[in-house]
Motif scaffolding. Sequence first.
Motif, PDB file in Angstrom:
ATOM      1  N   ARG A  19      10.208 -31.178  29.156  1.00  0.00           N
ATOM      2  CA  ARG A  19       9.008 -30.356  27.539  1.00  0.00           C
ATOM      3  C   ARG A  19       8.174 -30.010  28.399  1.00  0.00           C
ATOM      4  N   THR A 307      17.801 -42.518  21.736  1.00  0.00           N
ATOM      5  CA  THR A 307      17.372 -41.396  21.294  1.00  0.00           C
ATOM      6  C   THR A 307      15.982 -41.874  20.999  1.00  0.00           C
ATOM      7  N   HIS A 310      14.516 -40.156  24.569  1.00  0.00           N
ATOM      8  CA  HIS A 310      14.625 -39.206  24.056  1.00  0.00           C
ATOM      9  C   HIS A 310      12.867 -38.080  23.854  1.00  0.00           C
ATOM     10  N   LYS A 311      12.220 -39.499  22.397  1.00  0.00           N
ATOM     11  CA  LYS A 311      11.837 -38.821  21.319  1.00  0.00           C
ATOM     12  C   LYS A 311      10.546 -38.956  22.132  1.00  0.00           C
ATOM     13  N   ARG A 314       9.482 -36.576  25.286  1.00  0.00           N
ATOM     14  CA  ARG A 314       9.114 -34.872  24.440  1.00  0.00           C
ATOM     15  C   ARG A 314       7.944 -35.118  24.314  1.00  0.00           C
ATOM     16  N   ARG A 325       0.428 -33.844  19.628  1.00  0.00           N
ATOM     17  CA  ARG A 325       1.675 -33.948  19.071  1.00  0.00           C
ATOM     18  C   ARG A 325       2.024 -35.466  18.197  1.00  0.00           C
ATOM     19  N   PRO A 328       6.345 -39.618  15.162  1.00  0.00           N
ATOM     20  CA  PRO A 328       6.136 -39.859  13.875  1.00  0.00           C
ATOM     21  C   PRO A 328       6.826 -41.766  13.473  1.00  0.00           C
ATOM     22  N   SER A 330      10.887 -44.276  14.295  1.00  0.00           N
ATOM     23  CA  SER A 330      12.300 -44.811  14.489  1.00  0.00           C
ATOM     24  C   SER A 330      12.295 -44.769  13.374  1.00  0.00           C
ATOM     25  N   VAL A 331      14.107 -44.818  12.630  1.00  0.00           N
ATOM     26  CA  VAL A 331      13.803 -46.114  11.800  1.00  0.00           C
ATOM     27  C   VAL A 331      14.915 -47.011  12.017  1.00  0.00           C
TER      28      VAL A 331
END
Lengths: 464, 464
Positions: A19, A307, A310-311, A314, A325, A328, A330-331
């Motif tokens: 990123r 997963t 990764h977020k 980034r 940024r 927001p 995880s769920v």
Amino acid sequence: MTHLAIVGGSDAGISAALRARELDPDAEVTVVVADRYPNFSICGIPYYFTGEVTPWQSLAHRTAAELEATGMTLRLDTLATGIDVSGKRLEVRTPSGATQTIAYDELIVGTGALPSHAGIDGLDELGPADGVHVIHSMGDTFALDHDLATRQPQSAIIVGAGYVGLEMAEAFRVRGMAVTQLQRGPEVLSTLDPGLGALVHEELASHGVDVITGTIVTAVQKTAAGLTVTSLRDGGPFTCTADLVLAVVGVRPNTELLERAGATLGAGRAVAVDDRMRTGVPHVWAAGDGIVTHHRLLGLTYLPLGTTSHKQGRIAGENALGGDRAFPGSVGTQVVKVFDLVAARTGLHDRDAEAAGYEPFTAASAADDHKRYYPGAHPIHFRVTGDQRDGKLLGAQLVGRRGAEIAKRVDTFATALHAGLTVEALSDLDLSYTPPLGSPWDAVQVATQEWTRQSLRMTIETPA
Amino acid sequence: MTHLAIVGGSDAGISAALRARELDPDAEVTVVVADRYPNFSICGIPYYFTGEVTPWQSLAHRTAAELEATGMTLRLDTLATGIDVSGKRLEVRTPSGATQTIAYDELIVGTGALPSHAGIDGLDELGPADGVHVIHSMGDTFALDHDLATRQPQSAIIVGAGYVGLEMAEAFRVRGMAVTQLQRGPEVLSTLDPGLGALVHEELASHGVDVITGTIVTAVQKTAAGLTVTSLRDGGPFTCTADLVLAVVGVRPNTELLERAGATLGAGRAVAVDDRMRTGVPHVWAAGDGIVTHHRLLGLTYLPLGTTSHKQGRIAGENALGGDRAFPGSVGTQVVKVFDLVAARTGLHDRDAEAAGYEPFTAASAADDHKRYYPGAHPIHFRVTGDQRDGKLLGAQLVGRRGAEIAKRVDTFATALHAGLTVEALSDLDLSYTPPLGSPWDAVQVATQEWTRQSLRMTIETPA
């Protein structure tokens, strides 16, 4: 020109590096990797052992050469040993054993997690040479591979029946080994409610895995007969013996480097960060399995997933270069293939939800993946959880046959959770339909409509 | 006790009846059905002709007996001929040809659509006895079935290459017939951009369908050689001849009954209703393919789809009994299987979006359905459309192999559209991952990230 140093060559570290290089081609990015296997797909290791993925090199998301072609510098076989916060220098041990320092403007730490031993006696002392394995890195992979090739063990005990444990049970069965799987809880795959876990249990049993639940493993030891695992079951001792033991009983965050630099710990004893991936230590960011997880329904928790790494990576890469940024949240979406079955979940089930102050109600149902008149239809088993007070969707669990598009059906729930929809609002979604692949009301909507029906019935039957 | 009369035994009418009976077991519900095939899956008819669905009776979502077991009364082979609005009576023609009236408190009309002839000469005069077919009802199905069985036609011309046309091309090829498919536009499946339509075209061609695009059919006539279709192509005449012609060139709303009762027409010359399914005629509601479609991105349009009819019918059934539920709007989600390919879309593509006042940008990309190292990975081809002004997601198109979970991946986009997410926000979604079924960034997110990359590049290259 910013010099960004990154510790860790797995999901979080590499995502951050990619990123940063994408956003600022002038940024100098150095990634310090403890082994020589950056950007390997650890989730893919079980499929190396089934023989479906070969050679092992193909497990790399990207090769080292591909990574360096983006302009980042990789320092392989290099261990980060300390952070000089005020001097903004990272101390490392080079492949030759020398100590060096790397000056940075910003530092991102993604040291991940370590396999947990869950207090099981013997796991600290016994290792691959004894036939006792964990599976958390490419090094572990090579060690297990070597053991399988040289000793040709005929039987294995897998301690743990979570995602990796189930995938490895399949791999050992494919190789013709006898497999005993020991699970502490009342049912396999404790991320699902037991009613759905039982379907996974049946699938394992029908493929010859000897699943033993309700078993608290206390020790592993070498005996004349091989490796003996001792446990408590039904209040009494229970032992079993095999040629090989694989312990997959979870992970613990690897926080040492950051703790020594002054970072504080939060949920799950993972490193506390804010939603920008700031550790609070000046110019030091963190991401991945070593840090707390911002969860949209739970607030701060610890839920290490690739997963999410990764977020987070980034976002750390963007913010370390001056971005702002927010992650927001995880769920908690997860999916696993077990032989010919797929099991998925997102959000919360009753006990998570209750603990977090919700008033959950869960409805079980089943609906065909596509119109029954078209060949190959299979039921998907659902458990949908919503809050009885405001009808808000809290979670969903799905189990069914491979090919029933379960992995991407859980994504509809995950997207609805992200958007904060009510269970009832899922009936408003304009989901796709053609008879070979769905129904006019998708299975997801049949399940949510059933939740509404059952929750109303429950309200009527149990007046306040 | 409310007496609810419903005209129409397809998706809208039956959904309304089921919902009314579910909500109020005391409601008296009478459904007037023009033929004897209530609640048949018209979308499933092509799979009867491939031989995958047999017998034809299995195309019923529910049997007449199952419907009546819910407490509704079915009046089969009964045609609604008029509405006495002030007297609240529905006039019908009984199976014996007699005229009767049915008193109602509330009336829901779901008379659907009729096959369009698109101004093609000969279609009004020629019919099944001549080998010229449409496929819109069970009656059409039986007529085509009879023709195929008795004449055993060896060749077919399909006029139109939309969803049903493509499915029927597959059915005729499976039966060994030579198939020529004529399409007016530049590419098949005009709901997709031509770049993706071309992939569907290739799939048809590779299965022996002779696809001829850019062909405006003007007439069908019986000739010595069979049935000759005349068209304009490249500015000149073009003819082809076959044993059978199937015309699938779209539908037009069947509005006659409601127009005579005083309803007004709206978008697409369909019956205007508000979001509660009120026609404006006192005590008369409407749903299904005969009415305008509330679309979350377009406002009022005409987009007849079975999934939408089910939703509208359910709402009409609830509101006719005193409910106050709004139809929150379609986003135009559609999917079709064409041989071994699946094509899906949701939302808008550029030309719809521009016409509606958006400033769309569309990015093409491809991403594997799951990790490439695991066997059986296939690329999914995407076109993602977003608004350049605010980054809002406007639509997505997907084409790829069957088995790549495309039908339920378009649902992630559909859910995001419903929630009004930006393209960039799709990277925030916690979508499921396991190597055999996905990637750490799902293919959906690879495609949306590519949209962001390409739209930024475009902005830089074309400064205002």
